[in-house]
Design a protein around this motif. Structure first.
Motif, PDB file in Angstrom:
ATOM      1  N   PHE A 155     -87.899   5.906  17.477  1.00 14.63           N
ATOM      2  CA  PHE A 155     -87.614   6.476  16.164  1.00 14.63           C
ATOM      3  C   PHE A 155     -88.005   7.945  16.101  1.00 14.63           C
ATOM      4  O   PHE A 155     -88.790   8.431  16.909  1.00 14.63           O
ATOM      5  N   THR A 188     -89.835   6.660   6.866  1.00 15.92           N
ATOM      6  CA  THR A 188     -89.887   6.639   8.322  1.00 15.92           C
ATOM      7  C   THR A 188     -91.330   6.571   8.825  1.00 15.92           C
ATOM      8  O   THR A 188     -92.264   6.430   8.047  1.00 15.92           O
ATOM      9  N   CYS A 198     -90.048  10.780  13.860  1.00 19.27           N
ATOM     10  CA  CYS A 198     -91.238  10.708  13.025  1.00 19.27           C
ATOM     11  C   CYS A 198     -91.408  12.021  12.275  1.00 19.27           C
ATOM     12  O   CYS A 198     -91.016  13.082  12.752  1.00 19.27           O
TER      13      CYS A 198
END
Length: 146
Positions: A100, A53, A102
């Protein structure tokens, strides 16, 4: 997509703009001024196929004001450890953007861009030429599948 590269074979470096998506939503609703939306431009971000990620240093997460989602166990080169996951990091990479989670890295560590955001944004790596390739998304061709 143009990316800045180093002389090491297979190493891809890029620039990311990261925005606090929650701030952005509040600004879109008129609840905070647009100038209060926290955003940061990170240069020389390593694209790391070993990372899953987006990984950001603690000081960058603090500047962005991202919200803690959870604590997880992560595998590192030195074994397993605990790490914190934050949410609502909106990445802009070239012409593509997405929001997203993190993973927090220790302070002073360099940010990493892992494979999940790259795949979701439709970006592939060309390691031989040390660049990122933006996959098509048009009426005639698209990286998105259902």
């Amino acid at each position: 997509m143009q990316s800045t590269t180093t002389e090491q074979m297979g190493r891809i470096i890029t620039t990311l703009v990261i925005t606090n998506r929650l701030d952005q939503g509040l600004a879109e609703r008129g609840l905070i001024p647009v100038d209060d939306v926290r955003t940061i431009t990170l240069e020389n971000v390593l694209v790391d196929t070993g990372a899953t990620t987006l990984c950001l240093p603690a000081n960058v997460i603090a500047k962005l004001g991202l919200t803690l989602l959870k604590e997880v166990d992560v595998a590192t080169a030195t074994g397993f450890s605990k790490a914190r996951i934050f949410e609502d990091a909106k990445i802009t990479l070239g012409e593509r953007e997405g929001t997203f989670e993190c993973l927090e890295l220790p302070g002073g560590t360099e940010p990493l861009l892992g494979v999940i955001p790259l795949e979701a944004l439709g970006i592939e790596l060309d390691l031989q030429n040390q660049k990122l390739i933006v996959l098509p998304i048009s009426p005639n061709a698209s990286y998105l599948r259902i």
